[in-house]
Design an enzyme around this catalytic site. Sequence first.
Site, PDB file in Angstrom:
ATOM      1  N   SER A 138       0.898  -1.099   0.223  1.00 11.85           N
ATOM      2  CA  SER A 138      -0.296   0.095   0.077  1.00 11.85           C
ATOM      3  C   SER A 138       0.760   1.570   0.078  1.00 11.85           C
ATOM      4  CB  SER A 138      -1.350   0.462   1.546  1.00 11.85           C
ATOM      5  OG  SER A 138      -0.945   1.128   1.627  1.00 11.85           O
ATOM      6  N   TYR A 151      -1.429  -0.919   9.992  1.00 15.16           N
ATOM      7  CA  TYR A 151      -1.421  -1.138   8.471  1.00 15.16           C
ATOM      8  C   TYR A 151      -0.278  -0.742   7.724  1.00 15.16           C
ATOM      9  CZ  TYR A 151      -3.348  -0.599   4.031  1.00 15.16           C
ATOM     10  OH  TYR A 151      -4.271  -0.881   2.774  1.00 15.16           O
TER      11      TYR A 151
HETATM   12  P1  NAP Z   1     -11.078  -6.020   0.422  1.00 14.55           P
HETATM   13  O1  NAP Z   1     -12.101  -5.636  -0.553  1.00 14.55           O
HETATM   14  O2  NAP Z   1     -11.860  -6.160   1.230  1.00 14.55           O
HETATM   15  O3  NAP Z   1     -11.122  -7.331  -0.207  1.00 14.55           O
HETATM   16  C1  NAP Z   1     -10.529  -8.144   0.457  1.00 14.55           C
HETATM   17  C2  NAP Z   1     -10.654  -9.858   0.565  1.00 14.55           C
HETATM   18  O4  NAP Z   1      -9.866 -10.038   1.797  1.00 14.55           O
HETATM   19  C3  NAP Z   1     -12.300  -9.796   1.976  1.00 14.55           C
HETATM   20  O5  NAP Z   1     -13.112 -10.345   1.066  1.00 14.55           O
HETATM   21  C4  NAP Z   1     -11.867  -9.508   3.106  1.00 14.55           C
HETATM   22  O6  NAP Z   1     -12.465 -10.519   3.944  1.00 14.55           O
HETATM   23  C5  NAP Z   1     -10.481 -10.629   2.925  1.00 14.55           C
HETATM   24  N1  NAP Z   1      -9.712 -10.360   4.469  1.00 14.55           N
HETATM   25  C6  NAP Z   1      -9.170  -9.772   4.590  1.00 14.55           C
HETATM   26  N2  NAP Z   1      -8.521 -10.303   6.086  1.00 14.55           N
HETATM   27  C7  NAP Z   1      -8.423 -11.777   6.024  1.00 14.55           C
HETATM   28  C8  NAP Z   1      -8.467 -12.379   6.517  1.00 14.55           C
HETATM   29  N3  NAP Z   1      -6.707 -12.343   7.662  1.00 14.55           N
HETATM   30  N4  NAP Z   1      -8.461 -13.693   6.860  1.00 14.55           N
HETATM   31  C9  NAP Z   1      -8.603 -14.037   5.133  1.00 14.55           C
HETATM   32  N5  NAP Z   1      -9.430 -13.339   4.035  1.00 14.55           N
HETATM   33  C10 NAP Z   1      -9.166 -12.028   4.651  1.00 14.55           C
HETATM   34  O7  NAP Z   1     -10.479  -5.215   0.137  1.00 14.55           O
HETATM   35  P2  NAP Z   1      -8.845  -4.574  -1.345  1.00 14.55           P
HETATM   36  O8  NAP Z   1      -8.967  -2.866  -1.025  1.00 14.55           O
HETATM   37  O9  NAP Z   1      -9.770  -5.191  -2.183  1.00 14.55           O
HETATM   38  O10 NAP Z   1      -7.667  -4.719  -0.460  1.00 14.55           O
HETATM   39  C11 NAP Z   1      -6.448  -5.306  -1.260  1.00 14.55           C
HETATM   40  C12 NAP Z   1      -5.862  -5.487  -0.667  1.00 14.55           C
HETATM   41  O11 NAP Z   1      -5.502  -4.157  -0.839  1.00 14.55           O
HETATM   42  C13 NAP Z   1      -4.971  -4.907   0.492  1.00 14.55           C
HETATM   43  O12 NAP Z   1      -3.769  -6.217   1.367  1.00 14.55           O
HETATM   44  C14 NAP Z   1      -5.052  -3.855   0.931  1.00 14.55           C
HETATM   45  O13 NAP Z   1      -4.160  -3.519   1.540  1.00 14.55           O
HETATM   46  C15 NAP Z   1      -4.379  -3.243  -0.449  1.00 14.55           C
HETATM   47  N6  NAP Z   1      -4.538  -2.051  -0.756  1.00 14.55           N
HETATM   48  C16 NAP Z   1      -6.435  -1.708  -1.504  1.00 14.55           C
HETATM   49  C17 NAP Z   1      -5.782  -0.686  -1.782  1.00 14.55           C
HETATM   50  C18 NAP Z   1      -6.983   0.366  -1.973  1.00 14.55           C
HETATM   51  O14 NAP Z   1      -7.461   1.164  -2.391  1.00 14.55           O
HETATM   52  N7  NAP Z   1      -8.629  -0.548  -2.158  1.00 14.55           N
HETATM   53  C19 NAP Z   1      -4.756   0.818  -1.299  1.00 14.55           C
HETATM   54  C20 NAP Z   1      -3.557   0.141  -1.245  1.00 14.55           C
HETATM   55  C21 NAP Z   1      -3.703  -0.839  -1.251  1.00 14.55           C
HETATM   56  P3  NAP Z   1     -13.217  -9.812   5.010  1.00 14.55           P
HETATM   57  O15 NAP Z   1     -14.271  -8.530   3.870  1.00 14.55           O
HETATM   58  O16 NAP Z   1     -14.503  -9.913   5.587  1.00 14.55           O
HETATM   59  O17 NAP Z   1     -12.206  -8.581   5.424  1.00 14.55           O
END
Ligand code: NAP
Length: 256
Positions: A138, A151
């Site tokens: 991130s 985080y």
């Molecule tokens: P998201 O929409 O919440 O999707 C992530 C998925 O991973 C969800 O289904 C979540 O389940 C699951 N998950 C999280 N923790 C888990 C665990 N301990 N065990 C099993 N499953 C787990 O998130 P996203 O925005 O796509 O983010 C994905 C990655 O990109 C993350 O590492 C995040 O830090 C990174 N990121 C995202 C952004 C952004 O702008 N979106 C920016 C920088 C970095 P739950 O819904 O139950 O938590």
Amino acid sequence: MNLDLSKHVIVVSGGAKGIGAAIVHALAAEGARPAVIDRDADALAALRKECILSASVVADLRDLDACRDAIATIAATTGRIDGLVNNAGVNDSVGLEHGTPDRYRESLRTNLHHYYDLAHFALPHLKLARGAIVNVASKTAVTGQGNTSGYASAKGAILALTREWAAELLPYGIRVNAIVPAEVMTPLYQQWLETFPDPDAKRADILSRIPLERRMTLPAEIAAMACFLLSPRAGHTTGQHLFVDGGYVHLDRALT
Ligand code: NAP
């Protein structure tokens, strides 16, 4: 360009929603065989209806045994693991002033430990395949955000581990790279926006600061980079931090 990912089994953590799900769809479109680990059973069931998965495991990756069992299940089901996308994470707002030492430790378990655990347990399979690892980090690792010590430090460690594993795994021909997103609309991002009094105004403010096209990065644009990095086409790319962010982190502020 043919990415030559046909039949490759790629494990995607947190692959049921958001960026992970986009990576799963893109891998399937390339003829790969995505295997998903996620704790959201409903989202995983929905994904299975949209996309052919080689395996799917409902598990909470904060638990070490769950990480071990998930990799064992996938390997037993598919017979091989060619790649790992460490993606599951939550921006959980554990700050220095308003957090606690216990919540900080829990945040590292949420965001960091399972990246190591899944890579550790997948390694024997990746060695056989001369596979690849992609770690999703991130921008907060390099810019900070405020009120998110757990985080941000997990994401910083993920960038360090990307270089460290790239070095350690050279003898096996295993490549390790990180993708660094900034602003990508996903369920997690939407939840974060809704913590502000006026989410629409906050979103408009953020868009105005993104240099390239004043828009958020699409999950599919992160997924395309992940597919390339996992593929033999990226055969001489390792230890890199790829900022797929429309110039958000590195371009001159004066441009916005
Ligand atoms: P998201 O929409 O919440 O999707 C992530 C998925 O991973 C969800 O289904 C979540 O389940 C699951 N998950 C999280 N923790 C888990 C665990 N301990 N065990 C099993 N499953 C787990 O998130 P996203 O925005 O796509 O983010 C994905 C990655 O990109 C993350 O590492 C995040 O830090 C990174 N990121 C995202 C952004 C952004 O702008 N979106 C920016 C920088 C970095 P739950 O819904 O139950 O938590």
